[in-house]
Design a protein around this motif. Structure first.
Motif, mmCIF file in Angstrom:
data_model
loop_
_atom_site.group_PDB
_atom_site.id
_atom_site.type_symbol
_atom_site.label_atom_id
_atom_site.label_comp_id
_atom_site.label_asym_id
_atom_site.label_seq_id
_atom_site.Cartn_x
_atom_site.Cartn_y
_atom_site.Cartn_z
ATOM 1 N N ARG A 36 0.839 -1.191 0.000
ATOM 2 C CA ARG A 36 0.000 0.000 0.000
ATOM 3 C C ARG A 36 0.873 1.240 0.000
ATOM 4 O O ARG A 36 1.925 1.268 0.634
ATOM 5 N N SER A 37 0.431 2.274 -0.714
ATOM 6 C CA SER A 37 1.109 3.565 -0.739
ATOM 7 C C SER A 37 0.272 4.591 0.016
ATOM 8 O O SER A 37 -0.956 4.647 -0.147
ATOM 9 N N PHE A 38 0.958 5.396 0.850
ATOM 10 C CA PHE A 38 0.285 6.432 1.622
ATOM 11 C C PHE A 38 0.774 7.802 1.160
ATOM 12 O O PHE A 38 1.981 8.076 1.227
ATOM 13 N N LYS A 62 7.661 9.116 -4.009
ATOM 14 C CA LYS A 62 6.969 10.321 -3.558
ATOM 15 C C LYS A 62 6.160 10.049 -2.298
ATOM 16 O O LYS A 62 6.103 10.884 -1.387
ATOM 17 N N ASP A 63 5.523 8.880 -2.258
ATOM 18 C CA ASP A 63 4.694 8.505 -1.128
ATOM 19 C C ASP A 63 5.450 7.554 -0.209
ATOM 20 O O ASP A 63 6.533 7.076 -0.549
ATOM 21 N N THR A 70 1.475 -10.543 7.578
ATOM 22 C CA THR A 70 0.939 -10.782 8.924
ATOM 23 C C THR A 70 0.469 -12.230 9.048
ATOM 24 O O THR A 70 0.023 -12.844 8.078
ATOM 25 N N ASP A 71 0.570 -12.742 10.251
ATOM 26 C CA ASP A 71 0.119 -14.110 10.512
ATOM 27 C C ASP A 71 -0.173 -14.240 11.995
ATOM 28 O O ASP A 71 0.272 -13.424 12.806
ATOM 29 N N GLY A 72 -0.928 -15.263 12.354
ATOM 30 C CA GLY A 72 -1.188 -15.488 13.761
ATOM 31 C C GLY A 72 -2.450 -16.280 13.996
ATOM 32 O O GLY A 72 -3.192 -16.607 13.077
ATOM 33 N N TRP A 73 -2.673 -16.601 15.270
ATOM 34 C CA TRP A 73 -3.873 -17.304 15.668
ATOM 35 C C TRP A 73 -4.306 -16.802 17.038
ATOM 36 O O TRP A 73 -3.508 -16.253 17.800
ATOM 37 N N VAL A 74 -5.592 -16.966 17.314
ATOM 38 C CA VAL A 74 -6.126 -16.618 18.622
ATOM 39 C C VAL A 74 -7.041 -17.741 19.101
ATOM 40 O O VAL A 74 -7.594 -18.493 18.300
ATOM 41 N N PHE A 75 -7.174 -17.862 20.406
ATOM 42 C CA PHE A 75 -8.104 -18.812 21.005
ATOM 43 C C PHE A 75 -8.963 -18.067 22.008
ATOM 44 O O PHE A 75 -8.449 -17.413 22.911
ATOM 45 N N LEU A 76 -10.282 -18.150 21.827
ATOM 46 C CA LEU A 76 -11.245 -17.454 22.671
ATOM 47 C C LEU A 76 -10.959 -15.949 22.690
ATOM 48 O O LEU A 76 -10.655 -15.357 23.721
ATOM 49 N N GLY A 77 -11.072 -15.348 21.523
ATOM 50 C CA GLY A 77 -10.844 -13.914 21.431
ATOM 51 C C GLY A 77 -11.003 -13.422 20.009
ATOM 52 O O GLY A 77 -11.660 -14.064 19.179
ATOM 53 N N SER A 78 -10.395 -12.281 19.712
ATOM 54 C CA SER A 78 -10.491 -11.685 18.386
ATOM 55 C C SER A 78 -9.102 -11.434 17.818
ATOM 56 O O SER A 78 -8.137 -11.244 18.548
ATOM 57 N N GLY A 79 -9.027 -11.416 16.504
ATOM 58 C CA GLY A 79 -7.773 -11.171 15.820
ATOM 59 C C GLY A 79 -7.374 -12.370 14.982
ATOM 60 O O GLY A 79 -8.076 -13.378 14.976
ATOM 61 N N PRO A 80 -6.251 -12.302 14.303
ATOM 62 C CA PRO A 80 -5.413 -11.101 14.169
ATOM 63 C C PRO A 80 -6.129 -9.995 13.380
ATOM 64 O O PRO A 80 -6.861 -10.280 12.440
ATOM 65 N N GLU A 81 -5.884 -8.766 13.785
ATOM 66 C CA GLU A 81 -6.467 -7.601 13.124
ATOM 67 C C GLU A 81 -5.363 -6.614 12.769
ATOM 68 O O GLU A 81 -5.023 -5.738 13.559
ATOM 69 N N PRO A 82 -4.761 -6.749 11.595
ATOM 70 C CA PRO A 82 -3.708 -5.811 11.204
ATOM 71 C C PRO A 82 -4.286 -4.440 10.866
ATOM 72 O O PRO A 82 -5.412 -4.322 10.388
ATOM 73 N N LYS A 83 -3.502 -3.414 11.163
ATOM 74 C CA LYS A 83 -3.934 -2.044 10.910
ATOM 75 C C LYS A 83 -2.764 -1.259 10.336
ATOM 76 O O LYS A 83 -1.642 -1.364 10.831
ATOM 77 N N TRP A 84 -3.032 -0.494 9.301
ATOM 78 C CA TRP A 84 -2.034 0.437 8.798
ATOM 79 C C TRP A 84 -2.721 1.707 8.321
ATOM 80 O O TRP A 84 -3.694 1.691 7.591
ATOM 81 N N GLU A 85 -2.227 2.824 8.786
ATOM 82 C CA GLU A 85 -2.780 4.112 8.387
ATOM 83 C C GLU A 85 -1.743 5.206 8.602
ATOM 84 O O GLU A 85 -0.847 5.084 9.442
ATOM 85 N N LEU A 86 -1.845 6.259 7.823
ATOM 86 C CA LEU A 86 -0.949 7.412 7.927
ATOM 87 C C LEU A 86 -1.793 8.661 8.054
ATOM 88 O O LEU A 86 -2.564 9.000 7.150
ATOM 89 N N ARG A 109 7.934 -3.663 5.734
ATOM 90 C CA ARG A 109 9.036 -2.978 5.067
ATOM 91 C C ARG A 109 8.508 -1.636 4.590
ATOM 92 O O ARG A 109 7.511 -1.567 3.859
ATOM 93 N N VAL A 110 9.173 -0.554 5.039
ATOM 94 C CA VAL A 110 8.699 0.798 4.744
ATOM 95 C C VAL A 110 9.719 1.519 3.882
ATOM 96 O O VAL A 110 10.882 1.684 4.279
ATOM 97 N N LYS A 111 9.280 1.946 2.696
ATOM 98 C CA LYS A 111 10.094 2.794 1.836
ATOM 99 C C LYS A 111 9.755 4.253 2.141
ATOM 100 O O LYS A 111 8.602 4.672 1.995
ATOM 101 N N VAL A 112 10.773 5.001 2.549
ATOM 102 C CA VAL A 112 10.590 6.389 2.955
ATOM 103 C C VAL A 112 11.169 7.309 1.883
ATOM 104 O O VAL A 112 12.276 7.061 1.390
ATOM 105 N N PRO A 113 10.458 8.355 1.483
ATOM 106 C CA PRO A 113 11.042 9.293 0.513
ATOM 107 C C PRO A 113 12.378 9.836 1.004
ATOM 108 O O PRO A 113 12.544 10.130 2.197
ATOM 109 N N ARG A 114 13.318 9.956 0.099
ATOM 110 C CA ARG A 114 14.643 10.454 0.484
ATOM 111 C C ARG A 114 14.538 11.875 1.046
ATOM 112 O O ARG A 114 13.708 12.671 0.627
ATOM 113 N N GLY A 115 15.409 12.165 2.002
ATOM 114 C CA GLY A 115 15.412 13.479 2.617
ATOM 115 C C GLY A 115 14.476 13.622 3.795
ATOM 116 O O GLY A 115 14.308 14.729 4.320
#
Length: 251
Positions: A36-38, A62-63, A70-86, A109-115
């Motif tokens: 995803r690009s932000f 530019k962005d 993501t990976d995972g398991w849960v027992f008697l609960g909720s998830g996995p719930e990945p979140k990404w936002e800027l 892995r995050v690509k950051v604009p130079r500078g």
């Protein structure tokens, strides 16, 4: 009451079974990748991550571009719930699991604009940054920090994990580990290096030059193998509460 007790014991046995079967843990790096690009504008980026391994690189983009697994398991609960936002210059990368038993993991892995200068707070995971020429302020609550081939100012801290900086030409570096070693290798003469470890060795490789050195260990040997000059503008301070401190000239 007997029925409730049996149900609780059955649930407990199931938890034990789940944990036993999943003892080897999940491997997010083997999970399918999402990208995803932000949209981004500015000269500084803050990243907050939870239960994630982070890899940061500057790139001709530019962005802010993120790849996640993501990976995972849960027992008697909720998830996995990945979140990404800027929002407002803050990138949030979370992997949420709320359960009686769980094993959740993420890799980003995050690509950051130079500078762009980068600040990171990772609540549970290692952080690696490579090739930056702008300031890096990296903190991990529970994980190792690794910086490679970077020239911008560095502020590095880990509550539980080692700190490694290799091939760096930064003029100013601060590194602090509460529980882990600190190892640094410089390719050019720094102006100020301040390193501390509450429980771990400190090793610093420096280019040949005269340094104003303060080095000490409350429980370990101190070895200074670089030329010393109290009036030198190149200052190195290294202190360990429990571990050897070594300063040496790089080959």
């Amino acid at each position: 009451m007997a029925l409730r007790t049996r149900a609780f014991l059955a649930a407990g046995a199931a938890v034990v079974g789940v944990v036993a079967l999943s003892g080897c843990g999940v491997e997010a790096k083997d999970a399918p990748a999402e990208e995803r690009s932000f949209p981004f504008s500015g000269d500084s980026l803050t990243i907050h991550a939870d239960d994630s391994v982070l890899e940061l690189v500057p790139a001709d983009v530019k962005d802010v571009e993120v790849t996640r697994r993501t990976d995972g398991w849960v027992f008697l609960g909720s998830g996995p719930e990945p979140k990404w936002e800027l929002k407002g210059g803050k990138l949030v990368l979370d992997q949420r699991c709320d359960a009686m038993a769980s094993d959740c993991e993420a890799w980003h892995r995050v690509k950051v604009p130079r500078g762009v200068a980068v600040t990171v707070k990772d609540d549970n995971g290692s952080v690696t940054a490579t090739g930056f020429d702008k300031p890096l302020n990296l903190h991990a609550d529970n994980g190792e920090i690794t910086v490679k081939d970077s020239s911008g100012p560095l502020e590095l801290s880990s509550s539980n994990g080692g700190i490694v900086a290799e091939g760096i030409s930064s003029k100013r570096v601060t590194a602090e580990s509460d529980n882990g070693s600190v190892r640094m290798a410089f390719t050019s003469v720094p102006d100020l290096v301040e390193t501390t470890s509450d429980n771990g060795e400190i090793g610093i490789d420096l280019p040949r030059a005269a340094y104003s050195v303060t080095a000490s260990s409350d429980n370990g040997d101190t070895k200074v193998g670089v030329p010393r000059d109290a009036k030198s503008p190149h200052v190195v301070r290294a202190r360990s509460d429990n571990g050897e401190v070594t300063l040496r000239t790089a080959n």
